[in-house]
Design an enzyme around this catalytic site. Structure first.
Site: not given
Length: 416
Positions: A256, A271, A343, A346, A383
RNA sequence: GGAGGGGUGGCCGAGUGGACGAAGGCGCCUGACUCGAAAUCAGGUUCCCCGCAUAAGCGGGGACGGGGGUUCGAAUCCCUCCCCCUCCGCCA
């Protein structure tokens, strides 16, 4: 993509949802284009039917060895007329599709309109009795991650795992894959790039073009999530009804660009541009897709629980939903040193939104219908890695290996 | 990268400009025969769009890898792109 029949009878509702989800699509223009499109289709079909009659007549005469120049001339003119109409239709259809691809999914009735809803916290509140080190400092101290050399090889926020760091990362991936495979998911190992059509199919395109790495020469995109590659595994296919739900688990590296997200809070693994993720994906029967959503949520929770991490489950509100999702749960793990929720998963039901774009259907005795697609991280490693480092570190600077990972690390209980 | 061959319905496979249904086979569904099954026989069996009815259905249009073109008419001819196979070259 929305169901056109639904769209046609719910213009205002769709307009409202688009607003609530923070998108901007000119619904009025779309409505007008749809009207024009259908008018033109009708006109074209009528003229085509006429032309088909003439053509058949000409064919019949030819077979009898006769000829009718007048008839052919009439057909010629009609054919030219149709060409023009079809050209117009093509351009309107293109505009229509272009707009349509920018409309996000509709939402499930249970999705909150304002705030995220915290559904549950699992695991005891956890505090160290000593001054813990944040994951960044701890990982560098143990020589597990080399951020500087990662940046040298590729760029900043491309982590280089090394030594015990590399082994722990691999242990995590293998453990989670095995975990889900044992529970009935079929493992797939997909390409790490996907073409434009695939990206449109799952809804990454057109919206997220700038968030992905693009290989210009081949027009490939680096995989941002295995949701893309696994969903497209069955693109343009007709699945047997009795095979649903079809459950897959896939490990992929994910890429990403994270455009515009530099700055504070991005130090370390929080990130990054490249990370590892074990993804769960389900092609489900529309009548059972919300049971499947709960199933996937449970699956992701179990894997986190088994690692001994504290986590909570959050139901996302409408404005935080991803483009294709109708309903999403996030799972966040607790990082006890930096004292924050991160997080790691998802879990979403996209209903028929992706299936319509990617043409993934199933057949029953009397009809065909679109499947529902669901995805769940099971889970993303960076994470999780942070939470493990912050939860399992010891005052002497060592790391206790979570029990379930020990078989993947030669039975080792402590690192180093 | 170069040369050649190919891509047809759920599957196999015929079809090189015109006949309402893209032959035939396999599979599947329904019926007959049967106590039941197999075998046999008969019939049926693609998807998308538009419109009407919305319970099934009916009418029209489109689709033979994708897109474009030639033609009154294209699975069939032309252009272009993608994919698969064989051989050659290059290379990890």
């Amino acid at each position: 993509m929305l169901d056109l029949k639904y769209l046609r009878t719910n213009w205002d509702k769709v307009k409202h949802i688009v607003e609530l989800r923070g998108e901007s699509v000119d619904i009025d223009e779309l409505k007008q284009l749809d009207h024009q499109r259908r008018q033109l289709v009708k006109e074209c079909d009528t003229k085509r039917a006429e032309l088909n009659h003439l053509t058949r007549e000409i064919g019949k005469l030819k077979r009898e060895g006769r000829d009718d120049p007048k008839l052919i001339e009439t057909a010629r003119q009609l054919s030219a007329e149709i060409s023009h109409l079809e050209e117009r239709l093509r351009s309107i259809e293109a505009k229509f599709m272009h707009l349509l691809l920018w409309i996000p999914n509709i939402v499930h009735a249970s999705v909150p309109l304002d705030e995220p809803k915290i559904l549950r916290e699992v695991g005891k509140p956890f505090e160290h009795k000593f001054d813990g080190l944040d994951h960044f400092t701890f990982a560098e101290q143990l020589g597990m991650i080399d951020f500087v050399r990662g940046a040298k090889i590729a760029g900043s926020n491309f982590p280089l795992y090394i030594g015990w760091g590399a082994r722990l990362e691999r242990a995590l991936i293998n453990y989670m894959l095995d975990f889900h495979v044992k529970r009935g998911f079929k493992e797939v190992f997909t390409p790490f790039v996907a073409n434009r059509q695939s990206m449109i199919g799952t809804g990454q395109l057109p919206k997220l073009e700038d968030d992905m790495y693009h290989i210009e020469r081949e027009d490939f995109f680096l995989n941002p999530t295995a949701e893309v590659t696994v969903a497209n595994l069955h693109r343009e296919e007709m699945l047997p009804e009795e095979k649903l739900p079809l459950r897959y688990v896939a490990y992929t590296a994910c890429f990403r660009r994270e455009a515009g997200s530099y700055g504070r809070g991005t130090r370390g693994l929080k990130r990054v541009h490249q990370f590892n993720k074990v993804e769960l994906f389900s092609f489900a029967h529309p009548e059972h897709s919300y049971e499947e959503l709960e199933f996937l949520l449970n699956e992701a929770e179990e894997v986190i629980k088994s690692l001994g991490l504290r986590y909570r489950v959050v139901l996302l509100p409408i404005h935080e939903l991803g483009f294709a999702a109708a309903k999403t749960y996030d799972i966040e793990v607790w990082a006890p040193v930096s004292r924050e929720w991160l997080e790691v998963s998802s879990v979403s039901n996209c209903e028929a939104f992706q299936a319509r774009r990617a043409k993934i259907k199933f057949r029953t005795k009397h009809r065909t219908d679109y499947v529902h697609t669901l995805n769940a991280s099971g889970v993303a490693t960076p994470r999780t890695f942070i939470a493990i480092l912050e939860t399992y570190q010891n005052p002497d600077g060592s790391l206790t290996v979570p029990e379930v990972l020990r078989p993947y690390l030669d039975g080792k209980k402590r690192i180093p």
